[in-house]
Design a protein around this motif. Sequence first.
Motif, PDB file in Angstrom:
ATOM      1  N   ALA A  22       0.835  -1.207   0.000  1.00  0.00           N
ATOM      2  CA  ALA A  22       0.000   0.000   0.000  1.00  0.00           C
ATOM      3  C   ALA A  22       0.869   1.257   0.000  1.00  0.00           C
ATOM      4  N   ALA A  23       1.961   1.240   0.749  1.00  0.00           N
ATOM      5  CA  ALA A  23       2.856   2.397   0.798  1.00  0.00           C
ATOM      6  C   ALA A  23       3.552   2.616  -0.547  1.00  0.00           C
ATOM      7  N   ILE A  24       3.950   1.549  -1.208  1.00  0.00           N
ATOM      8  CA  ILE A  24       4.575   1.680  -2.529  1.00  0.00           C
ATOM      9  C   ILE A  24       3.559   2.218  -3.532  1.00  0.00           C
ATOM     10  N   ALA A  25       2.313   1.802  -3.424  1.00  0.00           N
ATOM     11  CA  ALA A  25       1.262   2.330  -4.299  1.00  0.00           C
ATOM     12  C   ALA A  25       1.133   3.840  -4.110  1.00  0.00           C
ATOM     13  N   VAL A  26       1.179   4.300  -2.870  1.00  0.00           N
ATOM     14  CA  VAL A  26       1.114   5.744  -2.600  1.00  0.00           C
ATOM     15  C   VAL A  26       2.319   6.448  -3.223  1.00  0.00           C
ATOM     16  N   GLU A  27       3.502   5.847  -3.089  1.00  0.00           N
ATOM     17  CA  GLU A  27       4.707   6.440  -3.681  1.00  0.00           C
ATOM     18  C   GLU A  27       4.592   6.537  -5.199  1.00  0.00           C
ATOM     19  N   LEU A  28       4.066   5.496  -5.843  1.00  0.00           N
ATOM     20  CA  LEU A  28       3.887   5.527  -7.301  1.00  0.00           C
ATOM     21  C   LEU A  28       2.917   6.635  -7.707  1.00  0.00           C
ATOM     22  N   ARG A  29       1.868   6.820  -6.923  1.00  0.00           N
ATOM     23  CA  ARG A  29       0.915   7.892  -7.238  1.00  0.00           C
ATOM     24  C   ARG A  29       1.548   9.268  -7.020  1.00  0.00           C
TER      25      ARG A  29
END
Length: 106
Positions: A22-29
Amino acid sequence: MSLNMAGPHMLQTDPSSACLQAAIAVELRHIAALLNQLAEVLVGDEHFALHHIDQLQSFDLLVQYADENASVLDRLAQGADPHAAVARVRLTAIQDRLGAALAKAA
């Protein structure tokens, strides 16, 4: 991983892995948002925009790639089966590459 009763394509995930996904998804966004901001600045320069329109379109593609990969990570973090998470990808090129990665693991 054990099956979760939440749905047919849901898996029980390690809480640490789910939080990291979930944190990596936020970083990608966040990366996608920065790319959008940069593209807006560059489009504002009429001379640059006129001479580099093809390259500017690459920004949009990069944003789409980041968003699709972030969505896959979100689905995995929520316990989705990897194949089901990849099946929902809208960009064929990404779906093909991620599907090939899953095929290697099989």
